[in-house]
Write an enzyme that holds these catalytic residues in place. Structure first.
Site, PDB file in Angstrom:
ATOM      1  N   GLN A 150      -6.951 -15.800  -0.421  1.00  0.00           N
ATOM      2  CA  GLN A 150      -5.934 -16.843  -0.193  1.00  0.00           C
ATOM      3  C   GLN A 150      -5.838 -17.150   1.301  1.00  0.00           C
ATOM      4  O   GLN A 150      -5.834 -16.221   2.125  1.00  0.00           O
ATOM      5  CB  GLN A 150      -4.558 -16.360  -0.702  1.00  0.00           C
ATOM      6  CG  GLN A 150      -4.482 -16.180  -2.208  1.00  0.00           C
ATOM      7  CD  GLN A 150      -4.625 -17.492  -2.982  1.00  0.00           C
ATOM      8  OE1 GLN A 150      -4.401 -18.584  -2.447  1.00  0.00           O
ATOM      9  NE2 GLN A 150      -5.013 -17.394  -4.253  1.00  0.00           N
ATOM     10  N   HIS A 154      -0.898 -13.321   4.559  1.00  0.00           N
ATOM     11  CA  HIS A 154      -0.255 -12.306   3.727  1.00  0.00           C
ATOM     12  C   HIS A 154      -0.822 -10.928   4.056  1.00  0.00           C
ATOM     13  O   HIS A 154      -2.021 -10.780   4.262  1.00  0.00           O
ATOM     14  CB  HIS A 154      -0.464 -12.617   2.234  1.00  0.00           C
ATOM     15  CG  HIS A 154      -1.916 -12.730   1.853  1.00  0.00           C
ATOM     16  ND1 HIS A 154      -2.679 -13.834   2.161  1.00  0.00           N
ATOM     17  CD2 HIS A 154      -2.740 -11.865   1.215  1.00  0.00           C
ATOM     18  CE1 HIS A 154      -3.917 -13.648   1.725  1.00  0.00           C
ATOM     19  NE2 HIS A 154      -3.984 -12.461   1.142  1.00  0.00           N
TER      20      HIS A 154
HETATM   21  P1  AMP Z   1      -6.470 -11.588  -0.705  1.00  0.00           P
HETATM   22  O1  AMP Z   1      -7.494 -11.581  -1.782  1.00  0.00           O
HETATM   23  O2  AMP Z   1      -6.559 -10.472   0.265  1.00  0.00           O
HETATM   24  O3  AMP Z   1      -6.415 -12.928   0.002  1.00  0.00           O
HETATM   25  O4  AMP Z   1      -5.076 -11.406  -1.400  1.00  0.00           O
HETATM   26  C1  AMP Z   1      -4.450 -12.428  -2.149  1.00  0.00           C
HETATM   27  C2  AMP Z   1      -3.678 -11.763  -3.245  1.00  0.00           C
HETATM   28  O5  AMP Z   1      -2.800 -12.719  -3.799  1.00  0.00           O
HETATM   29  C3  AMP Z   1      -4.547 -11.261  -4.370  1.00  0.00           C
HETATM   30  O6  AMP Z   1      -4.458  -9.839  -4.414  1.00  0.00           O
HETATM   31  C4  AMP Z   1      -3.973 -11.899  -5.629  1.00  0.00           C
HETATM   32  O7  AMP Z   1      -3.815 -10.981  -6.662  1.00  0.00           O
HETATM   33  C5  AMP Z   1      -2.621 -12.421  -5.158  1.00  0.00           C
HETATM   34  N1  AMP Z   1      -2.199 -13.656  -5.819  1.00  0.00           N
HETATM   35  C6  AMP Z   1      -2.983 -14.676  -6.257  1.00  0.00           C
HETATM   36  N2  AMP Z   1      -2.212 -15.652  -6.810  1.00  0.00           N
HETATM   37  C7  AMP Z   1      -0.924 -15.251  -6.712  1.00  0.00           C
HETATM   38  C8  AMP Z   1       0.343 -15.800  -7.073  1.00  0.00           C
HETATM   39  N3  AMP Z   1       0.451 -16.989  -7.686  1.00  0.00           N
HETATM   40  N4  AMP Z   1       1.463 -15.102  -6.789  1.00  0.00           N
HETATM   41  C9  AMP Z   1       1.378 -13.875  -6.197  1.00  0.00           C
HETATM   42  N5  AMP Z   1       0.225 -13.306  -5.856  1.00  0.00           N
HETATM   43  C10 AMP Z   1      -0.915 -13.959  -6.085  1.00  0.00           C
END
Ligand code: AMP
Length: 309
Positions: A150, A154
């Site tokens: 994403q 975060h």
């Molecule tokens: P990363 O892969 O390090 O960018 O982490 C992004 C995280 O966001 C992943 O672990 C996903 O499981 C989580 N994620 C994806 N979509 C959502 C959502 N709609 N709400 C909350 N978390 C999410």
């Protein structure tokens, strides 16, 4: 309400109402060991099929963190860190897996700011005070080859299985804490097949914002030097933060042979596989070999000189 209680209550009700997709009860965990030059490294291999539902390549247009689901929101702001929210991960790897996210869009490609580092350590301290028997860590996947999915900033938080410790915690045992200066180098395990930089943190002193920021910058400098020396045109790295140390790993590639995606968790010793095929592939090729392939050559023993960032 205490932070951990708020986290538990939000997770329990989101899970009960189907707002998060958690297959942890069916997850298969396997302890796995590899040896190099007589040094033993432990990993936890996890087969978690719900990871197949996790979006792989989020975009700014479809950004789920622009308006996080209220049912997944633990806190609209965290303490004095008014520009950040605490939100549950919708596809948790373990119960209570959560994230600190910026309220407004900030790029995941930006380094952690002093305020973000202070917020991360404030949360880790709070978790330690509520959960005496479990250790938590925070991780940050930054840059196109880091394994991030994403683009909105975060930082994630997960508890470790009791009794599990990774190579970095062995490395910092009995070490003095890192003082960013020209004469001190972060720690590196010479046997590991990838560059990594570990800064032990003081256990009996306050982790001030200045100390955290200077430590992070010293680690990031090492990453920039590696990426420059290796002729990379991107800045990708994984950060792992615990109360004992901060570690950074420069990354060359997000996926091994286009099959096995690895983010910070892999370098923490936790390898997540979304199907059996990937799990078997990881075992055949070997975790250390995979981690080596997705990073850069170990820099142990190389002196810092004026050509370093
Ligand atoms: P990363 O892969 O390090 O960018 O982490 C992004 C995280 O966001 C992943 O672990 C996903 O499981 C989580 N994620 C994806 N979509 C959502 C959502 N709609 N709400 C909350 N978390 C999410």
């Amino acid at each position: 309400m205490a932070f951990f209680k708020q986290l538990q209550d939000t997770f329990d009700s989101a899970e009960a109402c189907g707002h998060l997709i958690f297959g942890g009860k069916d997850a298969v965990h396997e302890t796995y060991e590899e040896t190099i030059d007589g040094s033993l490294y432990s990993f936890i291999l996890t087969l978690l099929k719900t990871l197949q539902e996790r979006p792989e390549n989020g975009t700014i247009e479809t950004n789920p963190f622009a308006k996080p689901e209220p049912e997944l929101t633990v806190l609209e702001e965290y303490k004095e860190f008014l520009d950040y929210k605490v939100v549950l991960n919708k596809y948790p790897v373990v119960p209570y897996h959560f994230m600190l996210i910026s309220k407004d869009f900030l790029s995941q490609d930006t380094p952690l700011s002093p305020i973000e580092l202070s917020a991360i350590y404030s949360i880790l301290l709070e978790l330690k005070n509520s959960e005496h028997d479990r250790e938590w860590f925070a991780f940050y996947n930054s840059g196109p080859q880091s394994g991030a999915s994403q683009p909105h900033k975060h930082v994630q938080f997960m508890p470790l299985s009791p009794g599990f410790s990774n190579f970095a915690s062995s490395l910092v045992l009995k070490e003095e804490y890192f003082v960013p200066s020209e004469k001190r180098e972060p720690l590196q395990d010479k046997n590991l097949p990838f560059a990594h930089f570990v800064a032990p943190l003081p256990r009996d002193q306050e982790l001030t914002p200045d100390l955290l920021a200077m430590t992070f910058i010293a680690l990031l400098q090492r990453v920039l030097t590696v990426l420059r020396d290796e002729g990379q045109n991107h800045i990708s790295y994984n950060v792992i933060a615990t109360l004992d140390y901060m570690m950074i790993v420069p990354r060359s590639n997000a996926k091994y042979k286009d099959i096995v995606g690895i983010n910070s968790c892999g370098y923490m010793g936790l390898v997540l596989c979304k199907n059996e095929k990937i799990l078997n592939f990881v075992k055949e090729d070997g975790i250390l070999n995979i981690l080596g392939d997705l990073g850069f050559e170990n820099r142990h023993g190389l002196p810092t000189d004026e050509y370093q960032y």
